[in-house]
Design an enzyme around this catalytic site. Structure first.
Site, PDB file in Angstrom:
ATOM      1  N   CYS A 150       0.843  -1.193   0.000  1.00 37.62           N
ATOM      2  CA  CYS A 150       0.000   0.000   0.000  1.00 37.62           C
ATOM      3  C   CYS A 150       0.880   1.247   0.000  1.00 37.62           C
ATOM      4  O   CYS A 150       1.789   1.377   0.823  1.00 37.62           O
ATOM      5  CB  CYS A 150      -0.902  -0.028   1.234  1.00 37.62           C
ATOM      6  SG  CYS A 150      -1.698   1.543   1.617  1.00 37.62           S
ATOM      7  N   GLU A 151       0.609   2.156  -0.916  1.00 34.71           N
ATOM      8  CA  GLU A 151       1.434   3.362  -1.005  1.00 34.71           C
ATOM      9  C   GLU A 151       1.156   4.359   0.109  1.00 34.71           C
ATOM     10  O   GLU A 151       1.918   5.307   0.303  1.00 34.71           O
ATOM     11  CB  GLU A 151       1.244   4.040  -2.359  1.00 34.71           C
ATOM     12  CG  GLU A 151      -0.137   4.606  -2.597  1.00 34.71           C
ATOM     13  CD  GLU A 151      -0.266   5.244  -3.977  1.00 34.71           C
ATOM     14  OE1 GLU A 151      -1.082   6.177  -4.107  1.00 34.71           O
ATOM     15  OE2 GLU A 151       0.438   4.811  -4.905  1.00 34.71           O
ATOM     16  N   HIS A 152       0.076   4.158   0.856  1.00 34.88           N
ATOM     17  CA  HIS A 152      -0.267   5.085   1.930  1.00 34.88           C
ATOM     18  C   HIS A 152       0.463   4.758   3.234  1.00 34.88           C
ATOM     19  O   HIS A 152       0.839   5.664   3.987  1.00 34.88           O
ATOM     20  CB  HIS A 152      -1.773   5.074   2.180  1.00 34.88           C
ATOM     21  CG  HIS A 152      -2.561   5.472   0.982  1.00 34.88           C
ATOM     22  ND1 HIS A 152      -3.733   4.852   0.602  1.00 34.88           N
ATOM     23  CD2 HIS A 152      -2.333   6.423   0.040  1.00 34.88           C
ATOM     24  CE1 HIS A 152      -4.198   5.405  -0.508  1.00 34.88           C
ATOM     25  NE2 HIS A 152      -3.361   6.357  -0.866  1.00 34.88           N
ATOM     26  N   HIS A 153       0.657   3.451   3.512  1.00 28.87           N
ATOM     27  CA  HIS A 153       1.287   3.059   4.767  1.00 28.87           C
ATOM     28  C   HIS A 153       2.502   2.145   4.568  1.00 28.87           C
ATOM     29  O   HIS A 153       3.138   1.754   5.527  1.00 28.87           O
ATOM     30  CB  HIS A 153       0.274   2.345   5.675  1.00 28.87           C
ATOM     31  CG  HIS A 153      -0.956   3.144   5.947  1.00 28.87           C
ATOM     32  ND1 HIS A 153      -2.140   2.959   5.261  1.00 28.87           N
ATOM     33  CD2 HIS A 153      -1.175   4.161   6.821  1.00 28.87           C
ATOM     34  CE1 HIS A 153      -3.044   3.815   5.698  1.00 28.87           C
ATOM     35  NE2 HIS A 153      -2.497   4.557   6.638  1.00 28.87           N
ATOM     36  N   GLN A 191      -4.820  -0.700  -4.955  1.00 29.29           N
ATOM     37  CA  GLN A 191      -5.399  -1.802  -5.726  1.00 29.29           C
ATOM     38  C   GLN A 191      -6.139  -1.282  -6.948  1.00 29.29           C
ATOM     39  O   GLN A 191      -6.102  -1.892  -8.029  1.00 29.29           O
ATOM     40  CB  GLN A 191      -6.331  -2.628  -4.841  1.00 29.29           C
ATOM     41  CG  GLN A 191      -6.934  -3.837  -5.541  1.00 29.29           C
ATOM     42  CD  GLN A 191      -7.766  -4.692  -4.611  1.00 29.29           C
ATOM     43  OE1 GLN A 191      -7.536  -4.727  -3.413  1.00 29.29           O
ATOM     44  NE2 GLN A 191      -8.771  -5.392  -5.155  1.00 29.29           N
ATOM     45  N   HIS A 219      -5.883  -6.386   2.559  1.00 36.16           N
ATOM     46  CA  HIS A 219      -4.961  -5.302   2.869  1.00 36.16           C
ATOM     47  C   HIS A 219      -4.597  -5.322   4.353  1.00 36.16           C
ATOM     48  O   HIS A 219      -5.469  -5.181   5.215  1.00 36.16           O
ATOM     49  CB  HIS A 219      -5.590  -3.947   2.509  1.00 36.16           C
ATOM     50  CG  HIS A 219      -5.831  -3.777   1.038  1.00 36.16           C
ATOM     51  ND1 HIS A 219      -5.135  -2.857   0.277  1.00 36.16           N
ATOM     52  CD2 HIS A 219      -6.673  -4.407   0.185  1.00 36.16           C
ATOM     53  CE1 HIS A 219      -5.546  -2.923  -0.981  1.00 36.16           C
ATOM     54  NE2 HIS A 219      -6.483  -3.859  -1.058  1.00 36.16           N
ATOM     55  N   CYS A 221      -3.096  -3.099   5.916  1.00 35.98           N
ATOM     56  CA  CYS A 221      -3.296  -1.790   6.536  1.00 35.98           C
ATOM     57  C   CYS A 221      -4.680  -1.705   7.180  1.00 35.98           C
ATOM     58  O   CYS A 221      -4.906  -0.864   8.049  1.00 35.98           O
ATOM     59  CB  CYS A 221      -3.109  -0.664   5.516  1.00 35.98           C
ATOM     60  SG  CYS A 221      -4.216  -0.748   4.100  1.00 35.98           S
TER      61      CYS A 221
END
Length: 262
Positions: A150-153, A191, A219, A221
Site C-alpha cells: 500500500c502506497e499510503h502506509h 489496488q 490489505h 493496513c
C-alpha cells in the site's frame, strides 16, 4: 486508446520544428506579412503532429521510474542509514545483535519487493504468437497470486489477479500475463490503480477485442492498524472493449473466474 510509441525521438521532433521555423524565416525575403509567416510555420508543424495523431503517448501508468526520481536515487548506504533511523524512532537499538544487519537485509529485500520499478510492463507483451489455428475466443489466466505494498502506509496487501482477453492478432505467452501483474504489483500501489494499469497495458500492446481484469486482495493496513478488521476482501475490476460494451461478456468472465470455486 493508446499504442506503443514509435521510434521517432524527441530530438527528431525538435529538428522538425526547427525546420518549420527556418522555412518561415526564409519567407521574409518574399515580402510575406508576419501573419502569413506565422500561419505557414504553424501549418508545417501541424503536419508533423497530424502524422502522429493516431499514436497516443504512453500513459504514466505503464512507465517505470520517472527520470528525475531515478537520477536522484539515494545510495545503498543512505538507504541503510534511513532504516537505522526508523529503528531508533520505533524505540529499538539498531546496534544490538539482532538488528545490526537489519538495515542491509531491508535494503536487499526492497530490491526484490519493489523490482517492478525496473520492469517495462509493455515490453513483456511484445512477442505475439500469430499461428494459433484461428483461435479467437477468450483467453483467461485466473488465480495469479501477487504481493504488493500500500502506497499510503507501505504495508503489504496480497491476493489473486484474474486476466482475460479476446485475441485480435494472435496470443501472448500465458506467463507474460502473470509477469505484467507482477510488474505493477511490485511497486507502491493502490489496488484500484494496479487494476487499471494491468488493463491499460494489455489493451495498448495486444489491442484485443476486449480485456477484463479482476483483482481480489486483503490489505494488512486494514487488518494490522486502523480499523483492524482481518479477513476483509477487496475486489476491483476493469472491463475494456467487448467486455465493457456487453454485460453478458462480463457475466461470462465472472462465471469463468468463479467456476469450480466454492
Amino acid at each position: 486508446m493508446y499504442a506503443k510509441p514509435d521510434s521517432t525521438t524527441m530530438k527528431t521532433r525538435v529538428a522538425r520544428a526547427g525546420d518549420a521555423m527556418d522555412a518561415a524565416l526564409k519567407s521574409l525575403s518574399y515580402g510575406m506579412s508576419d501573419e502569413n509567416r506565422r500561419a505557414d510555420a504553424v501549418a508545417l508543424m501541424r503536419n508533423d503532429n497530424d502524422a502522429r495523431a493516431d499514436i497516443a503517448p504512453l500513459p504514466e501508468s505503464a512507465q517505470r521510474v520517472p527520470n528525475e526520481v531515478a537520477l536522484g536515487r539515494p545510495s545503498r548506504q543512505e538507504a541503510e542509514a534511513a532504516v537505522r533511523t526508523l529503528l531508533r524512532w520505533a524505540g529499538d537499538d539498531p546496534t544490538r545483535e539482532g538488528l545490526i544487519d537489519t538495515p542491509a537485509r531491508v535494503a536487499k529485500a526492497y530490491e526484490q519487493l519493489f523490482a517492478g520499478y525496473k520492469m517495462d510492463a509493455d515490453t513483456l507483451l511484445e512477442r505475439v504468437f500469430e499461428e494459433v489455428e484461428g483461435y479467437s475466443d477468450v483467453v483467461l489466466v485466473r488465480d495469479i497470486p501477487f504481493y504488493s505494498h500500500c502506497e499510503h502506509h507501505m504495508v503489504p496487501f496480497m491476493g489473486l489477479a484474474h486476466v482475460a482477453y479476446y485475441p485480435s492478432k494472435g496470443v501472448v505467452g500465458l506467463s507474460k500475463l502473470a509477469r505484467v501483474v507482477d510488474a505493477f504489483a511490485k511497486r507502491l500501489q493502490t489496488q484500484e490503480t494496479m487494476t487499471a494499469q494491468v488493463a491499460d497495458t494489455i489493451e495498448a500492446i495486444l489491442k484485443p477485442r476486449g480485456c477484463a481484469v479482476m483483482i481480489e486482495a486483503e490489505h494488512l493496513c486494514m487488518a494490522m492498524r486502523g480499523v483492524q478488521k482481518a479477513g476483509v476482501s477487496t475486489i476491483t475490476t476493469q472491463f475494456r472493449g467487448v467486455y465493457k460494451d456487453d454485460a453478458s461478456e462480463q457475466v461470462r468472465f465472472l462465471t469463468l473466474v468463479r467456476g469450480g470455486k466454492n
